[in-house]
Design an enzyme around this catalytic site. Structure first.
Site, short mmCIF file in Angstrom:
data_model
loop_
_atom_site.label_atom_id
_atom_site.label_comp_id
_atom_site.label_asym_id
_atom_site.label_seq_id
_atom_site.Cartn_x
_atom_site.Cartn_y
_atom_site.Cartn_z
N HIS A 1 0.83 -1.21 0.00
CA HIS A 1 0.00 0.00 0.00
C HIS A 1 0.86 1.26 0.00
O HIS A 1 1.51 1.57 1.00
CB HIS A 1 -0.92 0.00 1.23
N VAL B 1 5.85 2.36 1.85
CA VAL B 1 4.87 1.38 1.38
C VAL B 1 4.56 0.45 2.55
O VAL B 1 5.47 -0.10 3.18
CB VAL B 1 5.42 0.55 0.20
N GLU B 2 3.27 0.31 2.87
CA GLU B 2 2.86 -0.64 3.90
C GLU B 2 2.75 -2.03 3.27
O GLU B 2 2.00 -2.22 2.31
CB GLU B 2 1.51 -0.25 4.49
N VAL B 3 3.50 -2.98 3.79
CA VAL B 3 3.45 -4.36 3.32
C VAL B 3 2.58 -5.13 4.31
O VAL B 3 2.93 -5.26 5.49
CB VAL B 3 4.85 -4.97 3.21
N GLY C 1 -1.54 3.59 8.17
CA GLY C 1 -1.61 4.98 7.73
C GLY C 1 -3.02 5.50 7.62
O GLY C 1 -3.33 6.61 8.07
#
Length: 205
Positions: A36, A47-49, A86
């Protein structure tokens, strides 16, 4: 058709990876996750994994390596949660911002000025918990909460009206302040400032 070893990654910000993987085999679900990004994604490094219930840890590690190879700053969540991290933080901020404008405490431009001139500047350097840890002096976050916690706990929280009708005044103020569609020079200045912040942090934009 994806290869048998390929990562299966979605950039969705609303659908959980377990939902996406529901119809997949265990082997495919083990490679399914969310990557994300944040807008504007060509500037924002994070980036959110996000793994699903059946995602293999090896897939998470591979995704982190791929994003790092492209100059991103990935952070892996230990487990999925709606909105990820986030957007959950952004949602909490939106709700309090809407309440403050709806209740006449401040207007849209004033609220944004409060954030960009104080919290936004701080959070560009340190996260909220790190900032409070530093603010607690020798006692760290525990000291901060011992000193400030009771007054924070006394702040009343409200549930704003996020319907079209309830947000009408907030929408109108935002349109008046920033244009509809938003004025392009505002977007350009946002991008310039964000790139400069990244440069000051020593990270290429």
């Amino acid at each position: 058709e994806a290869g048998a070893a390929a990562l299966l990654v979605s950039s969705s910000s609303a659908i959980l990876p377990t939902q996406i993987a529901a119809g997949l085999s265990d082997a495919a679900a083990a490679r399914m996750l969310i990557g994300h990004p944040f807008n504007p994604p060509h500037i924002m490094p994070l980036v959110e994994v996000v793994p699903g219930e059946r995602t293999a840890q090896s897939a998470v590690e591979r995704a982190l390596a791929v994003y790092r190879a492209y100059g991103r700053e990935p952070v892996a969540l230990a487990r999925e949660t709606r909105g990820f991290v986030g957007n959950r933080l952004q949602n909490a901020m939106l709700r309090e911002a809407a309440h403050l404008v709806q209740s006449g405490v401040i207007d849209v431009e004033g609220l944004d000025a409060v954030v960009t001139g104080s919290l936004g500047l701080r959070w560009a350097a340190v996260g909220p918990l790190e900032g409070m840890h530093l603010g607690g002096g020798a006692g760290g976050l525990r000291g901060f909460m011992e000193h400030i916690g009771p007054s924070f706990a006394a702040i009343d929280l409200h549930e704003p009206d996020l319907t079209e009708a309830g947000m009408s005044e907030v929408f109108d103020q935002a349109d008046a302040a920033y244009g509809l569609p938003p004025r392009p020079e505002i977007t350009r200045e946002r991008d310039r400032l964000q790139e400069e912040i990244l440069r000051l942090r020593g990270r290429p934009s």
